[in-house]
Motif scaffolding. Sequence first.
Motif, PDB file in Angstrom:
ATOM      1  N   ASP A   1       8.693  18.346  -2.099  1.00 26.11           N
ATOM      2  CA  ASP A   1       7.920  17.119  -2.000  1.00 26.11           C
ATOM      3  C   ASP A   1       6.699  17.326  -1.101  1.00 26.11           C
ATOM      4  O   ASP A   1       6.579  18.344  -0.400  1.00 26.11           O
ATOM      5  CB  ASP A   1       8.826  16.017  -1.437  1.00 26.11           C
ATOM      6  CG  ASP A   1       8.241  14.624  -1.576  1.00 26.11           C
ATOM      7  OD1 ASP A   1       7.963  14.214  -2.714  1.00 26.11           O
ATOM      8  OD2 ASP A   1       8.070  13.954  -0.545  1.00 26.11           O
ATOM      9  N   TRP A   2       5.804  16.329  -1.041  1.00 22.63           N
ATOM     10  CA  TRP A   2       4.654  16.411  -0.135  1.00 22.63           C
ATOM     11  C   TRP A   2       5.074  16.550   1.316  1.00 22.63           C
ATOM     12  O   TRP A   2       4.315  17.049   2.155  1.00 22.63           O
ATOM     13  CB  TRP A   2       3.736  15.195  -0.293  1.00 22.63           C
ATOM     14  CG  TRP A   2       4.356  13.841  -0.047  1.00 22.63           C
ATOM     15  CD1 TRP A   2       4.827  12.982  -0.995  1.00 22.63           C
ATOM     16  CD2 TRP A   2       4.570  13.193   1.221  1.00 22.63           C
ATOM     17  NE1 TRP A   2       5.320  11.833  -0.400  1.00 22.63           N
ATOM     18  CE2 TRP A   2       5.168  11.938   0.958  1.00 22.63           C
ATOM     19  CE3 TRP A   2       4.292  13.547   2.545  1.00 22.63           C
ATOM     20  CZ2 TRP A   2       5.515  11.043   1.975  1.00 22.63           C
ATOM     21  CZ3 TRP A   2       4.634  12.656   3.563  1.00 22.63           C
ATOM     22  CH2 TRP A   2       5.243  11.423   3.270  1.00 22.63           C
TER      23      TRP A   2
ATOM     24  N   LYS B   1      17.023  15.375  -6.885  1.00 21.90           N
ATOM     25  CA  LYS B   1      16.208  14.301  -6.330  1.00 21.90           C
ATOM     26  C   LYS B   1      14.756  14.566  -6.708  1.00 21.90           C
ATOM     27  O   LYS B   1      14.188  15.595  -6.314  1.00 21.90           O
ATOM     28  CB  LYS B   1      16.374  14.245  -4.813  1.00 21.90           C
ATOM     29  CG  LYS B   1      15.660  13.079  -4.136  1.00 21.90           C
ATOM     30  CD  LYS B   1      15.989  13.058  -2.641  1.00 21.90           C
ATOM     31  CE  LYS B   1      15.184  11.989  -1.898  1.00 21.90           C
ATOM     32  NZ  LYS B   1      15.558  10.630  -2.293  1.00 21.90           N
ATOM     33  N   PRO B   2      14.116  13.678  -7.474  1.00 20.74           N
ATOM     34  CA  PRO B   2      12.747  13.949  -7.934  1.00 20.74           C
ATOM     35  C   PRO B   2      11.740  13.892  -6.795  1.00 20.74           C
ATOM     36  O   PRO B   2      11.907  13.156  -5.824  1.00 20.74           O
ATOM     37  CB  PRO B   2      12.495  12.820  -8.946  1.00 20.74           C
ATOM     38  CG  PRO B   2      13.402  11.714  -8.506  1.00 20.74           C
ATOM     39  CD  PRO B   2      14.626  12.388  -7.966  1.00 20.74           C
ATOM     40  N   SER B   3      10.705  14.698  -6.914  1.00 24.43           N
ATOM     41  CA  SER B   3       9.608  14.655  -5.948  1.00 24.43           C
ATOM     42  C   SER B   3       8.479  13.835  -6.542  1.00 24.43           C
ATOM     43  O   SER B   3       8.401  13.628  -7.755  1.00 24.43           O
ATOM     44  CB  SER B   3       9.132  16.073  -5.621  1.00 24.43           C
ATOM     45  OG  SER B   3       8.728  16.747  -6.797  1.00 24.43           O
TER      46      SER B   3
ATOM     47  N   TRP C   1       4.292  12.551  -5.225  1.00 23.61           N
ATOM     48  CA  TRP C   1       2.933  13.031  -5.015  1.00 23.61           C
ATOM     49  C   TRP C   1       2.927  14.484  -4.523  1.00 23.61           C
ATOM     50  O   TRP C   1       3.677  14.853  -3.641  1.00 23.61           O
ATOM     51  CB  TRP C   1       2.254  12.112  -4.002  1.00 23.61           C
ATOM     52  CG  TRP C   1       0.878  12.500  -3.593  1.00 23.61           C
ATOM     53  CD1 TRP C   1      -0.217  12.565  -4.393  1.00 23.61           C
ATOM     54  CD2 TRP C   1       0.449  12.873  -2.286  1.00 23.61           C
ATOM     55  NE1 TRP C   1      -1.313  12.951  -3.655  1.00 23.61           N
ATOM     56  CE2 TRP C   1      -0.938  13.141  -2.355  1.00 23.61           C
ATOM     57  CE3 TRP C   1       1.089  12.978  -1.055  1.00 23.61           C
ATOM     58  CZ2 TRP C   1      -1.687  13.530  -1.253  1.00 23.61           C
ATOM     59  CZ3 TRP C   1       0.346  13.361   0.050  1.00 23.61           C
ATOM     60  CH2 TRP C   1      -1.019  13.629  -0.055  1.00 23.61           C
ATOM     61  N   GLU C   2       2.103  15.318  -5.134  1.00 25.50           N
ATOM     62  CA  GLU C   2       1.973  16.735  -4.806  1.00 25.50           C
ATOM     63  C   GLU C   2       3.311  17.459  -4.871  1.00 25.50           C
ATOM     64  O   GLU C   2       3.571  18.399  -4.103  1.00 25.50           O
ATOM     65  CB  GLU C   2       1.303  16.935  -3.441  1.00 25.50           C
ATOM     66  CG  GLU C   2      -0.153  16.502  -3.405  1.00 25.50           C
ATOM     67  CD  GLU C   2      -1.004  17.330  -2.456  1.00 25.50           C
ATOM     68  OE1 GLU C   2      -0.501  18.310  -1.884  1.00 25.50           O
ATOM     69  OE2 GLU C   2      -2.182  16.977  -2.303  1.00 25.50           O
ATOM     70  N   GLY C   3       4.156  17.038  -5.801  1.00 21.84           N
ATOM     71  CA  GLY C   3       5.461  17.663  -5.963  1.00 21.84           C
ATOM     72  C   GLY C   3       5.358  19.067  -6.520  1.00 21.84           C
ATOM     73  O   GLY C   3       4.362  19.463  -7.117  1.00 21.84           O
ATOM     74  N   SER C   4       6.435  19.836  -6.310  1.00 22.66           N
ATOM     75  CA  SER C   4       6.491  21.222  -6.757  1.00 22.66           C
ATOM     76  C   SER C   4       7.879  21.498  -7.294  1.00 22.66           C
ATOM     77  O   SER C   4       8.834  20.781  -6.970  1.00 22.66           O
ATOM     78  CB  SER C   4       6.176  22.157  -5.581  1.00 22.66           C
ATOM     79  OG  SER C   4       6.493  23.498  -5.890  1.00 22.66           O
ATOM     80  N   ASP C   5       8.032  22.545  -8.100  1.00 22.36           N
ATOM     81  CA  ASP C   5       9.359  22.942  -8.568  1.00 22.36           C
ATOM     82  C   ASP C   5       9.909  24.124  -7.771  1.00 22.36           C
ATOM     83  O   ASP C   5      10.978  24.646  -8.069  1.00 22.36           O
ATOM     84  CB  ASP C   5       9.331  23.280 -10.061  1.00 22.36           C
ATOM     85  CG  ASP C   5       8.423  24.462 -10.374  1.00 22.36           C
ATOM     86  OD1 ASP C   5       7.723  24.955  -9.461  1.00 22.36           O
ATOM     87  OD2 ASP C   5       8.397  24.899 -11.542  1.00 22.36           O
TER      88      ASP C   5
ATOM     89  N   ILE D   1       0.873  -1.171   0.000  1.00 18.83           N
ATOM     90  CA  ILE D   1       0.000   0.000   0.000  1.00 18.83           C
ATOM     91  C   ILE D   1       0.910   1.221   0.000  1.00 18.83           C
ATOM     92  O   ILE D   1       1.631   1.467   0.962  1.00 18.83           O
ATOM     93  CB  ILE D   1      -0.913   0.049   1.238  1.00 18.83           C
ATOM     94  CG1 ILE D   1      -1.760  -1.213   1.359  1.00 18.83           C
ATOM     95  CG2 ILE D   1      -1.807   1.283   1.188  1.00 18.83           C
ATOM     96  CD1 ILE D   1      -2.585  -1.271   2.645  1.00 18.83           C
ATOM     97  N   GLY D   2       0.904   1.962  -1.102  1.00 13.28           N
ATOM     98  CA  GLY D   2       1.776   3.118  -1.221  1.00 13.28           C
ATOM     99  C   GLY D   2       3.117   2.752  -1.829  1.00 13.28           C
ATOM    100  O   GLY D   2       4.118   2.631  -1.123  1.00 13.28           O
ATOM    101  N   LEU D   3       3.130   2.579  -3.166  1.00 13.63           N
ATOM    102  CA  LEU D   3       4.355   2.185  -3.868  1.00 13.63           C
ATOM    103  C   LEU D   3       5.121   3.430  -4.284  1.00 13.63           C
ATOM    104  O   LEU D   3       5.175   3.811  -5.441  1.00 13.63           O
ATOM    105  CB  LEU D   3       4.011   1.305  -5.076  1.00 13.63           C
ATOM    106  CG  LEU D   3       5.179   0.763  -5.900  1.00 13.63           C
ATOM    107  CD1 LEU D   3       6.204   0.063  -5.024  1.00 13.63           C
ATOM    108  CD2 LEU D   3       4.672  -0.146  -6.999  1.00 13.63           C
ATOM    109  N   GLY D   4       5.714   4.101  -3.290  1.00 11.64           N
ATOM    110  CA  GLY D   4       6.517   5.286  -3.561  1.00 11.64           C
ATOM    111  C   GLY D   4       7.964   4.932  -3.844  1.00 11.64           C
ATOM    112  O   GLY D   4       8.324   3.767  -4.006  1.00 11.64           O
TER     113      GLY D   4
END
Length: 396
Positions: free
Chosen positions: A166-167, A229-231, A233-237, A6-9
């Motif tokens: 990141d979130w 480092k990529p973000s 869920w609900e990521g931002s730049d 549950i939650g494959l991040g």
Amino acid sequence: MKVAIIGLGFRLGYLGRIFRDMDPTFEIVGHVDPAPAGLPGLDEAGISAGKAYATPQEMIASETFDLLMVGSPNHMHLEHIRIGLEAGLTVFTEKPIVVTIEESLELARLLHRHGHDRLLVGLVLRYSPLYRDLRQAQAEGRLGEIVSIEASEHIEPYHGAFFMRDWRRYGRYAGGFMLEKCCHDLDLYNGVVGARPRYVSSFGGRKSFIPANDPRNEGANDMEVYHRKPSGWEGSDKVFDSDGDLIDYQTAIVEYENGAAMTFHTNLNVPDQFRRFCVIGSKGMAEGDFVRGYLDVHSARNNEKVVAKTYQAPSEMSHHYGADEQMAEDVFKFITEGQTLPVSALNAIEAGILALAMDEARFARKVVDLAPVWAEYDACLHGTAAASSAAQTKSA
């Protein structure tokens, strides 16, 4: 070993690769995640993520597996743990285990009903060779009674920028930086002291990742380091103008129930990062650094260095200084052989309560007395009294 997720991040995607390397029979039978950020990493390694399900209940009803792994955002952990425990499953959850004092009490109630041993937690540094050697030196009597600890977790700007994008930048999801990131370290030193924290004070804020420090103000156009480092869920730049409520530095002072004291410092903008400690006891001291890979122990009787060890991660791709590999092996042996693990859900709850108390102390500018929280927590955990839905902390 078969698992469902549950939650494959990113984190569980990485752990899937580590578990497969350790156990060739490792299989993911299914997952629940509307946007599985960890899927590309599994695909790259040739590991199937199993069938995608809309809900945890549907997946649990449809699949047979040995372990339910929870890697959802922190604020969802309690509900996903509850679903697994009430279904009679063994559950592994990523840290932090829950995000509020109230959730800590509710989880204690769940563990009272369902047992402690069916909930595993990814406080991975307990599995690191360096920490194991520190505890071995302590067990051999080289440190004596623990008197005081100076410790820190400092991370590089690229990683700090990840938190700003990141979130995890939102306290309502992450529970705060001390909880999200530093619960590892707080758990380690709780273990070394061997007592619960009693009094907590803390100060901090955000001074580095603010608009005034944006490199573009100085004409710099290369922002690659802050987006390395990529973000997910609900990521931002946005880095220096993040809309999150995350701090980027914090210090805390802790007094434990047995009188030992600790200072702890974290900062998200440290170019030459380190994660070090100095544990001082009545008979000696231990000094080490997880990032720079060393442990030295000196005797207070003659100043001699009685332990001198260095450490290197198994590979350049290894996270957490080789601890992930050991955790995967130990979790596999727990599932297949019943082997005891070095960290428990109770350790995770107690480290989380300390982190949350640090933020309460910072917000209120007061010393937090955790005695009322521990009393209510124990009542929930042991079912000895009716516990209220929230814990009230008192200033010293």
